[in-house]
Design a protein around this motif. Structure first.
Motif, PDB file in Angstrom:
ATOM      1  N   THR A  26      17.070 -19.131   2.347  1.00 13.78           N
ATOM      2  CA  THR A  26      17.679 -19.003   3.985  1.00 13.78           C
ATOM      3  C   THR A  26      17.541 -17.294   4.214  1.00 13.78           C
ATOM      4  O   THR A  26      16.669 -17.792   5.668  1.00 13.78           O
ATOM      5  N   ALA A  29      13.935 -16.801   5.584  1.00 16.30           N
ATOM      6  CA  ALA A  29      13.779 -17.707   6.847  1.00 16.30           C
ATOM      7  C   ALA A  29      14.029 -16.840   8.190  1.00 16.30           C
ATOM      8  O   ALA A  29      13.380 -16.502   9.124  1.00 16.30           O
ATOM      9  N   LEU A  33      12.320 -15.101  11.567  1.00 12.13           N
ATOM     10  CA  LEU A  33      12.697 -15.627  12.665  1.00 12.13           C
ATOM     11  C   LEU A  33      12.771 -14.531  13.934  1.00 12.13           C
ATOM     12  O   LEU A  33      12.955 -14.290  14.390  1.00 12.13           O
ATOM     13  N   SER A  37      11.309 -12.615  16.818  1.00  9.83           N
ATOM     14  CA  SER A  37      11.921 -13.287  18.067  1.00  9.83           C
ATOM     15  C   SER A  37      11.394 -11.793  18.692  1.00  9.83           C
ATOM     16  O   SER A  37      11.305 -11.910  19.904  1.00  9.83           O
ATOM     17  N   LYS A  40       7.825  -9.829  19.459  1.00 16.69           N
ATOM     18  CA  LYS A  40       7.446 -10.824  21.051  1.00 16.69           C
ATOM     19  C   LYS A  40       8.155 -10.015  21.977  1.00 16.69           C
ATOM     20  O   LYS A  40       6.440 -10.324  22.782  1.00 16.69           O
ATOM     21  N   LYS A  41       9.510 -10.320  22.603  1.00 17.97           N
ATOM     22  CA  LYS A  41       9.459  -9.649  23.331  1.00 17.97           C
ATOM     23  C   LYS A  41       8.658  -8.251  23.842  1.00 17.97           C
ATOM     24  O   LYS A  41       8.017  -7.855  25.049  1.00 17.97           O
ATOM     25  N   ILE A  44       5.772  -8.625  24.769  1.00 15.54           N
ATOM     26  CA  ILE A  44       5.241  -9.385  26.850  1.00 15.54           C
ATOM     27  C   ILE A  44       5.303  -7.893  26.757  1.00 15.54           C
ATOM     28  O   ILE A  44       4.563  -7.809  28.085  1.00 15.54           O
TER      29      ILE A  44
ATOM     30  N   PRO B  98      11.665 -23.463  17.764  1.00 14.61           N
ATOM     31  CA  PRO B  98      11.493 -22.580  16.327  1.00 14.61           C
ATOM     32  C   PRO B  98      12.393 -21.951  16.050  1.00 14.61           C
ATOM     33  O   PRO B  98      12.276 -22.164  14.621  1.00 14.61           O
ATOM     34  N   VAL B  99      13.464 -22.001  16.825  1.00 17.92           N
ATOM     35  CA  VAL B  99      15.040 -22.303  15.502  1.00 17.92           C
ATOM     36  C   VAL B  99      14.914 -22.994  14.842  1.00 17.92           C
ATOM     37  O   VAL B  99      15.547 -23.381  13.585  1.00 17.92           O
ATOM     38  N   VAL B 102      13.204 -23.831  11.827  1.00 17.71           N
ATOM     39  CA  VAL B 102      13.570 -22.978  10.369  1.00 17.71           C
ATOM     40  C   VAL B 102      15.284 -23.347   9.856  1.00 17.71           C
ATOM     41  O   VAL B 102      15.358 -23.222   8.577  1.00 17.71           O
ATOM     42  N   PHE B 103      15.865 -23.682  10.824  1.00 15.44           N
ATOM     43  CA  PHE B 103      17.196 -24.470  10.624  1.00 15.44           C
ATOM     44  C   PHE B 103      16.391 -26.036   9.512  1.00 15.44           C
ATOM     45  O   PHE B 103      17.162 -26.016   8.826  1.00 15.44           O
ATOM     46  N   PHE B 105      14.245 -26.520   7.943  1.00 13.60           N
ATOM     47  CA  PHE B 105      13.226 -26.072   6.815  1.00 13.60           C
ATOM     48  C   PHE B 105      14.432 -25.112   5.498  1.00 13.60           C
ATOM     49  O   PHE B 105      14.010 -25.867   4.686  1.00 13.60           O
ATOM     50  N   ILE B 106      15.555 -24.850   6.505  1.00 12.16           N
ATOM     51  CA  ILE B 106      16.227 -24.420   5.020  1.00 12.16           C
ATOM     52  C   ILE B 106      17.295 -25.352   4.581  1.00 12.16           C
ATOM     53  O   ILE B 106      17.574 -25.544   3.730  1.00 12.16           O
ATOM     54  N   PHE B 212      26.840 -20.687  11.881  1.00 10.64           N
ATOM     55  CA  PHE B 212      25.163 -20.825  12.034  1.00 10.64           C
ATOM     56  C   PHE B 212      24.895 -20.950  13.817  1.00 10.64           C
ATOM     57  O   PHE B 212      23.751 -21.012  14.711  1.00 10.64           O
ATOM     58  N   PHE B 215      24.486 -18.234  15.298  1.00 11.26           N
ATOM     59  CA  PHE B 215      22.987 -17.976  15.338  1.00 11.26           C
ATOM     60  C   PHE B 215      22.260 -18.222  16.514  1.00 11.26           C
ATOM     61  O   PHE B 215      21.064 -17.863  16.920  1.00 11.26           O
ATOM     62  N   LEU B 219      19.982 -16.280  18.834  1.00 12.68           N
ATOM     63  CA  LEU B 219      18.348 -17.051  19.001  1.00 12.68           C
ATOM     64  C   LEU B 219      17.918 -17.512  20.189  1.00 12.68           C
ATOM     65  O   LEU B 219      16.943 -17.210  20.270  1.00 12.68           O
ATOM     66  N   LEU B 222      17.651 -14.549  22.928  1.00 12.46           N
ATOM     67  CA  LEU B 222      16.992 -14.169  22.897  1.00 12.46           C
ATOM     68  C   LEU B 222      15.598 -14.743  23.006  1.00 12.46           C
ATOM     69  O   LEU B 222      14.671 -13.894  23.766  1.00 12.46           O
ATOM     70  N   ARG B 223      14.979 -15.972  22.635  1.00 15.11           N
ATOM     71  CA  ARG B 223      13.786 -16.456  23.052  1.00 15.11           C
ATOM     72  C   ARG B 223      13.366 -16.973  23.951  1.00 15.11           C
ATOM     73  O   ARG B 223      12.416 -16.871  24.854  1.00 15.11           O
ATOM     74  N   ARG B 225      14.497 -15.608  26.880  1.00  7.45           N
ATOM     75  CA  ARG B 225      14.573 -14.846  27.399  1.00  7.45           C
ATOM     76  C   ARG B 225      13.217 -13.601  27.726  1.00  7.45           C
ATOM     77  O   ARG B 225      12.543 -13.858  28.240  1.00  7.45           O
ATOM     78  N   ASN B 226      12.686 -13.878  26.295  1.00  9.30           N
ATOM     79  CA  ASN B 226      10.824 -14.011  26.044  1.00  9.30           C
ATOM     80  C   ASN B 226      10.269 -14.973  26.977  1.00  9.30           C
ATOM     81  O   ASN B 226       9.504 -14.325  27.348  1.00  9.30           O
ATOM     82  N   GLU B 227      10.667 -16.006  26.929  1.00  2.71           N
ATOM     83  CA  GLU B 227       9.806 -16.793  27.571  1.00  2.71           C
ATOM     84  C   GLU B 227       9.974 -16.641  28.778  1.00  2.71           C
ATOM     85  O   GLU B 227       8.738 -17.061  29.567  1.00  2.71           O
TER      86      GLU B 227
END
Lengths: 68, 250
Positions: A26, A29, A33, A37, A40-41, A44, B98-99, B102-103, B105-106, B212, B215, B219, B222-223, B225-227
């Motif tokens: 857990t 993983a 992630l 994340s 990646k920033k 960019i 993607p988050v 991953v969840f 998968f967990i 969770f 979390f 995430l 965060l992602r 903002r990247n996008e």
């Protein structure tokens, strides 16, 4: 406290392997992630930085052309 | 009345808002994880049937629940993206997928590690497990589809449609333990009755579910903002952001 000693805690009443396998995978993983994340920033921003630098170089070259 | 929401349809404003919210979600996640894990692993009593193996519940159930919550959020965003053509909603899907994957998968991995000592098998093709595996494939499909198009307008639309199609899987996962005979136990929390769990075991579980959730929030922000940065990278405000950062670094 549900356990008497450290060894007891790691043994998890005989289920240690399964419990720590679960928790280990857990956090592995989740860790991947998080790292993905964040990096990646930076990637960019680096790309934008390079594009801006390139644009500046092109602009500079063009200005030079005019003076010659 | 709702006009104050309008500026947030602008990517730049959304980027700033997400940046302001992010630290709060990070702090909440760290606190709930520490409290929930210490309580669940050290102080909660062992189960009278399953012994200490039941402690896997403190990551298995929150991950599974939030994997579905993440998908629900994506489905709402997909609907908004398709009906009102709001690009930020598409970025939202790309950020959360993607988050959620991953969840999921967990949930599957911890479920397998729990199933082995309790059922005697890492995996059985039963309704709950199979529908959860399909959820993972749907997540991977959405991520792959979004990345398959270099034209992000098209990518956003395709991913939105696939997200809405995949919603059919959510009630199947939830009711799989009711509709079919399954090894997986029935609902303990999400039912119209008192939770069938002792409070000293239940509290850390609730804290971990909140953990969770935050979390997922952190995430996703965060992602997200990247996008935004990636899709707006040619806009002046992103250039300004980068030059500002460069000058600040010097």
């Amino acid at each position: 406290m549900a356990f008497d000693s450290f060894a007891d805690f790691f043994a998890m009443g005989g289920y240690g392997f399964y419990v720590w396998l679960s928790y280990g995978l857990t956090f592995l993983a989740l860790g991947i992630l998080i790292v993905n994340s964040i990096t990646k920033k930076n990637k960019i921003l680096k790309n934008v930085e390079q594009r801006l630098a390139r644009e500046q170089r092109i602009k500079k070259a063009k200005d030079m052309e005019g003076t010659l | 009345m709702w006009k104050w929401l309008h500026p947030y349809a602008k990517p730049e404003k959304s980027y700033q808002l997400a940046g302001k919210l992010l630290p709060w979600f990070v702090v909440a996640t760290v606190i709930t994880f520490v409290v929930g894990l210490v309580w669940g692993l050290l102080f909660a009593p062992a189960d009278y049937q399953q012994g200490d193996s039941f402690r896997i519940i403190y990551i298995h159930v929150p991950a599974a629940m939030m994997a579905m919550a993440a998908y629900s959020t994506m489905a709402i965003a997909a609907f908004i993206a398709l009906v009102w053509q709001i690009r930020l909603a598409e970025m939202n899907i790309a950020a959360i997928a993607p988050v959620g994957a991953v969840f999921t998968f967990i949930a599957l991995v911890t479920g397998a590690a729990w199933g082995k000592p309790m059922w005697g098998a890492w995996w059985v093709w039963d309704a709950r497990l199979t529908s959860e595996l399909i959820l993972l494939f749907v997540y991977l499909g959405i991520i792959a589809l979004y990345n398959a198009f270099s034209d992000k307008v098209l990518a956003g639309r395709a991913a939105s449609i696939l997200t809405l199609v995949g919603v059919i899987n959510l009630p199947i996962i939830h009711y799989s333990v009711v509709w079919w005979n399954t090894l997986h136990q029935g609902a303990t929390l999400m039912k119209f009755d008192k939770p069938s769990m002792a409070p000293e075991m239940l509290w850390p579980l609730i804290i971990m579910i909140i953990g969770f959730a935050t979390f997922l929030g952190a995430l996703s922000l965060l992602r997200f903002r990247n996008e935004i940065l990636a899709r707006e990278s040619h806009r002046p405000w992103v250039s300004a952001l980068v030059t500002e950062k460069l000058e600040g670094g010097k």
